[in-house]
Design a protein around this motif. Sequence first.
Motif, PDB file in Angstrom:
ATOM      1  N   ARG A  95       1.055   3.992  -3.050  1.00  0.00           N
ATOM      2  CA  ARG A  95       0.807   5.408  -2.775  1.00  0.00           C
ATOM      3  C   ARG A  95       1.962   6.267  -3.300  1.00  0.00           C
ATOM      4  O   ARG A  95       1.759   7.346  -3.846  1.00  0.00           O
ATOM      5  CB  ARG A  95       0.625   5.602  -1.267  1.00  0.00           C
ATOM      6  N   LEU A 142      -4.664  -6.957   3.934  1.00  0.00           N
ATOM      7  CA  LEU A 142      -4.391  -5.597   4.408  1.00  0.00           C
ATOM      8  C   LEU A 142      -5.238  -5.296   5.636  1.00  0.00           C
ATOM      9  O   LEU A 142      -4.740  -4.773   6.632  1.00  0.00           O
ATOM     10  CB  LEU A 142      -4.696  -4.590   3.293  1.00  0.00           C
ATOM     11  N   GLN A 166     -11.501  -2.953  -1.932  1.00  0.00           N
ATOM     12  CA  GLN A 166     -11.099  -2.694  -0.542  1.00  0.00           C
ATOM     13  C   GLN A 166     -12.277  -2.948   0.415  1.00  0.00           C
ATOM     14  O   GLN A 166     -12.111  -3.585   1.456  1.00  0.00           O
ATOM     15  CB  GLN A 166     -10.594  -1.264  -0.389  1.00  0.00           C
ATOM     16  N   GLN A 185       0.832  -1.200   0.000  1.00  0.00           N
ATOM     17  CA  GLN A 185       0.000   0.000   0.000  1.00  0.00           C
ATOM     18  C   GLN A 185       0.880   1.269   0.000  1.00  0.00           C
ATOM     19  O   GLN A 185       0.619   2.209  -0.748  1.00  0.00           O
ATOM     20  CB  GLN A 185      -0.927   0.015   1.215  1.00  0.00           C
ATOM     21  N   SER A 229      -5.031   4.494  -4.663  1.00  0.00           N
ATOM     22  CA  SER A 229      -4.584   5.822  -4.246  1.00  0.00           C
ATOM     23  C   SER A 229      -4.963   6.889  -5.274  1.00  0.00           C
ATOM     24  O   SER A 229      -5.301   8.023  -4.901  1.00  0.00           O
ATOM     25  CB  SER A 229      -3.076   5.804  -4.008  1.00  0.00           C
ATOM     26  N   MET A 253      -6.578  -7.215  -0.350  1.00  0.00           N
ATOM     27  CA  MET A 253      -7.360  -6.287   0.459  1.00  0.00           C
ATOM     28  C   MET A 253      -7.812  -6.926   1.776  1.00  0.00           C
ATOM     29  O   MET A 253      -7.886  -6.260   2.800  1.00  0.00           O
ATOM     30  CB  MET A 253      -8.567  -5.778  -0.337  1.00  0.00           C
ATOM     31  N   MET A 279      -2.865  -1.158  -5.593  1.00  0.00           N
ATOM     32  CA  MET A 279      -2.650  -0.146  -4.562  1.00  0.00           C
ATOM     33  C   MET A 279      -2.421   1.241  -5.179  1.00  0.00           C
ATOM     34  O   MET A 279      -2.831   2.250  -4.609  1.00  0.00           O
ATOM     35  CB  MET A 279      -1.478  -0.553  -3.670  1.00  0.00           C
TER      36      MET A 279
END
Lengths: 190, 190
Positions: free
Chosen positions: A40, B70, B36, A36, A71, B67, A67
């Motif tokens: 980003r 995470l 997500q 993540q 973002s 996800m 990811m």
Amino acid sequence: MKLLEEKIRQDGTAVNEHILKVDSFINHQVDPALMQEMGREIADHFRNRGITKVATIESSGISPALMTALSLEVPMVILKKQPSKILNQDLYQTVVTSFTKETNYELTLSKKYITSEDHVLLVDDFLANGEAATAAIRLIRMSHATIAGLGVLIEKSFQPGHEKLKGQGIEVYALARIGKMGENYIEFWE
Amino acid sequence: MKLLEEKIRQDGTAVNEHILKVDSFINHQVDPALMQEMGREIADHFRNRGITKVATIESSGISPALMTALSLEVPMVILKKQPSKILNQDLYQTVVTSFTKETNYELTLSKKYITSEDHVLLVDDFLANGEAATAAIRLIRMSHATIAGLGVLIEKSFQPGHEKLKGQGIEVYALARIGKMGENYIEFWE
């Protein structure tokens, strides 16, 4: 990206001058929080450039691309390694030669998901010879979309991928650039 | 999960009694924010059960599994469809028969990434006949890890996968359960 360089030093293994194993946090086992962060970071580099889609190559590009797309708040499109019978026949197709696997494979994209309206950021885990990225860009360009650039986690800067893509007018952004490596040593470029 | 059912009604296509196309938001193009949400929902269902790893099958399971992992703050492990020459030879291996692709393939797992200490949640996009999930569970059990359950986005409840897994003592949690479908209609189960 210091975080990734440290992680490579700590958990990566340079097997020889060409093979870097990062399968404990990128390829086979994946660290979701690090992924993540990395997504980003790639998103931040390319933010505010009108990107409409993030594209990636099945399958080790999916985690960083997802990811990055999260973002940037845009869809991710997975360039598929073979046509599935579930997809319709309205596909762009191109052939890729894989250095790692020593095989050819077909890369496909449904015409529905990238169009001439799109500005596409390509994301992948590795850049080495640039064969997969070059094929992906060729495939995306069949749709007449424009390419915002290529974001990768790790670039083997001693291989020709970066220069090859630069020569095609593609901006490459790599979170970690390996200038040189060999059994048990890795040298990063700034 | 109402959100997913609505999305399937809106953007999915039931081609016939067996084929549901969700390639505009799950398989080919992926909606990262929805992914997500769905990962968090699967994570919430299995939270506080001592899960140490999320495992998935390459490659369409990667997005939901990443996800979920995470949200659970644990690593994701990708069960690979073929041994790469970059991975070491210390692998568990099993053969899977794919209904969709009408082929056999080998599923592999490095012995390093799932061990007898692990309690593993398997996550995938679809559950239909349960062939891939059954093979994945067989592979994970070679490591003597325990299985917390299977979380999937969409279950075709009219196919035998759910019952087959239940019969093996595996809890299945599906975000959307399709009881019946046909050209242009889809019936959900609660």
